[in-house]
Design a protein around this motif. Structure first.
Motif, short mmCIF file in Angstrom:
data_model
loop_
_atom_site.label_atom_id
_atom_site.label_comp_id
_atom_site.label_asym_id
_atom_site.label_seq_id
_atom_site.Cartn_x
_atom_site.Cartn_y
_atom_site.Cartn_z
N UNK A 280 8.66 56.90 81.13
CA UNK A 280 7.84 56.24 80.12
C UNK A 280 7.60 57.14 78.92
N UNK A 281 7.37 58.43 79.16
CA UNK A 281 7.11 59.37 78.06
C UNK A 281 8.36 59.54 77.20
N UNK A 282 9.53 59.68 77.81
CA UNK A 282 10.76 59.84 77.05
C UNK A 282 11.11 58.59 76.26
N UNK B 280 11.15 57.93 71.99
CA UNK B 280 12.45 57.52 71.48
C UNK B 280 13.62 58.40 71.89
N UNK B 281 13.44 59.27 72.87
CA UNK B 281 14.56 60.12 73.30
C UNK B 281 15.59 59.29 74.06
N UNK B 282 15.13 58.37 74.89
CA UNK B 282 16.04 57.46 75.58
C UNK B 282 15.54 56.05 75.38
N UNK B 283 16.45 55.09 75.52
CA UNK B 283 16.11 53.68 75.34
C UNK B 283 16.02 52.99 76.68
N UNK B 284 16.58 51.80 76.75
CA UNK B 284 16.56 51.01 77.98
C UNK B 284 17.46 51.67 79.03
N UNK B 285 17.00 51.67 80.26
CA UNK B 285 17.75 52.25 81.37
C UNK B 285 17.85 51.24 82.50
N UNK B 286 18.78 51.48 83.40
CA UNK B 286 18.91 50.68 84.62
C UNK B 286 18.65 51.60 85.80
N UNK B 287 17.85 51.12 86.75
CA UNK B 287 17.62 51.92 87.94
C UNK B 287 18.86 51.83 88.83
N UNK B 288 19.31 52.97 89.30
CA UNK B 288 20.49 53.03 90.16
C UNK B 288 20.00 53.04 91.60
N UNK B 289 19.93 51.85 92.18
CA UNK B 289 19.35 51.70 93.52
C UNK B 289 20.23 52.36 94.57
N UNK B 290 21.56 52.27 94.42
CA UNK B 290 22.46 52.85 95.41
C UNK B 290 22.35 54.35 95.51
N UNK B 291 21.86 55.01 94.47
CA UNK B 291 21.73 56.46 94.49
C UNK B 291 20.37 56.92 94.99
N UNK B 292 19.47 55.99 95.30
CA UNK B 292 18.13 56.38 95.70
C UNK B 292 18.12 57.21 96.97
N UNK B 293 18.97 56.88 97.94
CA UNK B 293 19.04 57.67 99.17
C UNK B 293 19.49 59.09 98.87
N UNK B 294 20.42 59.24 97.95
CA UNK B 294 20.87 60.57 97.54
C UNK B 294 19.74 61.33 96.85
N UNK B 295 19.01 60.64 95.99
CA UNK B 295 17.89 61.28 95.30
C UNK B 295 16.83 61.73 96.30
N UNK B 296 16.52 60.89 97.28
CA UNK B 296 15.53 61.24 98.30
C UNK B 296 15.98 62.47 99.09
N UNK B 297 17.26 62.52 99.44
CA UNK B 297 17.79 63.65 100.21
C UNK B 297 17.74 64.94 99.38
N UNK B 298 18.05 64.83 98.09
CA UNK B 298 18.00 66.00 97.22
C UNK B 298 16.58 66.54 97.11
#
Length: 69
Positions: free
Chosen positions: A28-30, A34-52
């Motif tokens: 939300x802050x970024x 205006x540093x980034x615009x609209x994004x898509x959440x990458x649901x398939x990578x969430x398990x990888x993110x949790x493991x990391x």
């Protein structure tokens, strides 16, 4: 922490897929400044993110003298 993706055009004119791992507040802050615009959440990578994150937390607690659980 969630994984997000968005497309950005480089100064070379090519379009790149950019992936980010951010907390909701960071995203939300970024976007607000205006540093980034609209994004898509990458649901398939969430398990990888949790493991990391779990691995980083384990290293942190061990480095601080704790024992891995």
């Amino acid at each position: 922490m969630k994984a997000y993706s968005y497309e950005a055009t480089g100064s070379d004119g090519f379009t790149y897929s950019v992936r980010l791992m951010l907390e909701d507040v960071e995203l939300e802050a970024l976007q607000r400044v205006g540093i980034i615009g609209a994004v898509s959440e990458v649901v398939g990578m969430q398990a990888t993110a949790d493991a990391l994150i779990a691995g980083l937390q384990k290293e942190f607690y061990t480095a601080c003298g704790g024992l891995p659980q």
